[in-house]
Design an enzyme around this catalytic site. Structure first.
Site, short mmCIF file in Angstrom:
data_model
loop_
_atom_site.label_atom_id
_atom_site.label_comp_id
_atom_site.label_asym_id
_atom_site.label_seq_id
_atom_site.Cartn_x
_atom_site.Cartn_y
_atom_site.Cartn_z
CE LYS A 61 -2.28 -1.35 3.72
NZ LYS A 61 -1.61 -2.66 3.90
CB THR A 62 3.75 2.31 2.11
OG1 THR A 62 3.00 2.02 3.29
CG2 THR A 62 4.57 3.56 2.32
CG ASP A 95 0.36 3.47 6.88
OD1 ASP A 95 -0.56 2.79 6.37
OD2 ASP A 95 1.44 2.98 7.25
CB THR A 140 -4.79 -3.11 8.39
OG1 THR A 140 -4.97 -2.27 9.54
CG2 THR A 140 -3.36 -3.04 7.93
NE ARG A 184 6.82 -4.20 5.63
CZ ARG A 184 5.73 -3.44 5.78
NH1 ARG A 184 4.71 -3.91 6.46
NH2 ARG A 184 5.68 -2.25 5.26
P1 ADP Z 1 2.12 -1.85 3.21
O1 ADP Z 1 2.11 -0.35 3.09
O2 ADP Z 1 0.93 -2.49 2.56
O3 ADP Z 1 2.33 -2.34 4.61
P2 ADP Z 1 4.64 -1.65 1.76
O4 ADP Z 1 4.28 -0.86 0.55
O5 ADP Z 1 5.36 -0.92 2.86
O6 ADP Z 1 3.35 -2.40 2.35
O7 ADP Z 1 5.51 -2.89 1.25
C1 ADP Z 1 6.46 -3.51 2.06
C2 ADP Z 1 7.68 -3.92 1.25
O8 ADP Z 1 7.30 -5.01 0.42
C3 ADP Z 1 8.19 -2.83 0.30
O9 ADP Z 1 9.27 -2.14 0.81
C4 ADP Z 1 8.63 -3.59 -0.92
O10 ADP Z 1 9.99 -3.94 -0.79
C5 ADP Z 1 7.85 -4.86 -0.88
N1 ADP Z 1 6.73 -4.87 -1.85
C6 ADP Z 1 5.42 -4.68 -1.56
N2 ADP Z 1 4.67 -4.83 -2.64
C7 ADP Z 1 5.50 -5.12 -3.66
C8 ADP Z 1 5.31 -5.40 -5.04
N3 ADP Z 1 4.09 -5.45 -5.57
N4 ADP Z 1 6.39 -5.65 -5.81
C9 ADP Z 1 7.62 -5.64 -5.26
N5 ADP Z 1 7.88 -5.42 -3.95
C10 ADP Z 1 6.83 -5.14 -3.15
#
Ligand code: ADP
Length: 355
Positions: A76-77, A121, A170, A229
């Site tokens: 998401k981030t 977030d 979430t 992640r």
């Molecule tokens: P969320 O915000 O949903 O908790 P993040 O965007 O922070 O997730 O993702 C966590 C890590 O996972 C990122 O730093 C990245 O390295 C990896 N990641 C997440 N989604 C992808 C994707 N679709 N392709 C490649 N790496 C990803």
């Protein structure tokens, strides 16, 4: 398997929680996909988002506000940062819990330049007064600042530069209706398939210069709980093992041996997942049991069990949500090496799962 129920598996194993831990921060920045084309999986969301962004760009308008929902660690981030990149805009990052007072939000909003992206977030945790301020900001690019207290209080309108809000949550169910309605585009992030996770770890191995063999990538992807992640974190732990105990090359055997050390089982369940299933089966004979009772049994917050463990356990077919509470499936009993009792089999199971 460990029997202690003391929460996060951080004391003797790899932290498998999909939440970010402080050690992740720097490396996550390096591994974050920067463009939509580098973002693996989530094909539908990517396609829809591309249309939303490029449509707005073509018309020379500010794109609609965007909401991403789904379990932690699914990108998401990363997607919100990609939105800013695709728009050629700057991004400001904050979170719901940080916006306790409306003044905090007003300061953030009034500092935005035209076209900026504001990422919030955990937007479901925003305090109510700040949320109400956000309604007007999202709709009219305006906030009313209240100065003073009591009968003498006056409200001063403040124009804002047009911006795009990207919210991540979430728990989309915890969002109020008025807030949810103000997002023009809402996307739910799905868990990743093993093939997609293989791509994620291969890409990360390339960036981190890890010699990762195909069978090693398959092994890591299969144990990553559908979560990029976690895939990246396991890759780093396996790399440590490969460098210290072997020649640095990550093969299937090395990945297996490493993940055994870190207490990650073959379908990727971590200690908390297994503690939840263990409690459900041993203490409550497989359920049904309420989420709060289950959380107390494993010494965790109900929200952690509900938002972090449960989505994956449900997807893995280990746990079912029923109107009467959580129930361990036959697969869960078998996964823990136990024989399911009669009531978990056959027709009674159908009763339990009937909505
Ligand atoms: P969320 O915000 O949903 O908790 P993040 O965007 O922070 O997730 O993702 C966590 C890590 O996972 C990122 O730093 C990245 O390295 C990896 N990641 C997440 N989604 C992808 C994707 N679709 N392709 C490649 N790496 C990803």
């Amino acid at each position: 398997m460990h029997e202690d129920n003391d929460g996060w598996p951080s004391d003797d194993g790899v932290a498998l929680t999909p939440h970010q831990d402080p050690g992740d921060q720097d490396v996550e920045m390096t591994l974050r996909p920067r463009k939509l084309s580098e973002f693996v999986g989530q094909a539908r969301v990517r396609e829809q988002l591309e249309l939303v962004l490029h449509g707005a760009l073509k018309r020379g308008e500010q794109p609609d506000h965007v909401l991403f929902s789904g379990p932690p660690g699914l990108g998401k981030t990363s997607l919100s940062m990609i939105i800013a990149t695709e728009l050629g805009a700057s991004i400001r990052v904050t979170s719901g819990p940080a916006l306790e007072r409306p003044g905090d939000l007003a300061a953030m909003l009034s500092n935005l330049a035209e076209g900026d992206v504001l990422f919030i977030d955990e937007i479901h945790r925003i305090a109510r007064p700040a949320e109400e301020m956000l309604y007007l900001a999202m709709e009219d690019y305006r906030v009313d600042i209240v100065v003073g207290k009591g009968p003498g209080a006056t409200s001063i309108p403040l124009e804002l530069a047009p911006f795009t809000l990207v919210g991540a949550t979430t728990r989309s169910g915890a969002l109020t209706g008025p807030l949810r309605d103000r997002f023009g585009f809402t996307a739910h992030m799905e868990f990743y398939t093993a093939v997609e996770l293989e791509k994620v770890v291969r890409r990360s191995a390339g960036i981190l210069a890890v010699d990762l063999r195909d069978d090693g990538a398959v092994e890591i992807a299969g144990r990553s709980r559908g979560t990029p992640r976690i895939a990246n974190r396991l890759l780093r732990r396996v790399r440590d093992f490969a460098e210290v105990r072997a020649d640095g090359v990550v093969t299937r055997e090395i990945a297996r041996a490493a993940l055994e050390v870190y207490d990650v089982d073959e379908i990727g369940l971590d200690r908390l997942d297994r503690a939840v299933l263990g409690a459900l089966i041993r203490s409550f004979r497989g359920g049904p049991v309420g989420i709060s009772t289950l959380a107390v049994a494993v010494g965790e917050e109900p929200s952690t069990v509900e938002e972090v463990c449960e989505p994956f356990l449900v997807r893995a077919g280990m746990l079912a949500r029923t109107p009467r509470g959580r129930v361990a499936t036959v697969a869960a009993w078998q996964h823990l090496g136990m024989t399911p009792p009669q009531h978990a089999l056959g027709e009674s199971q159908a009763d339990l799962f009937g909505e």
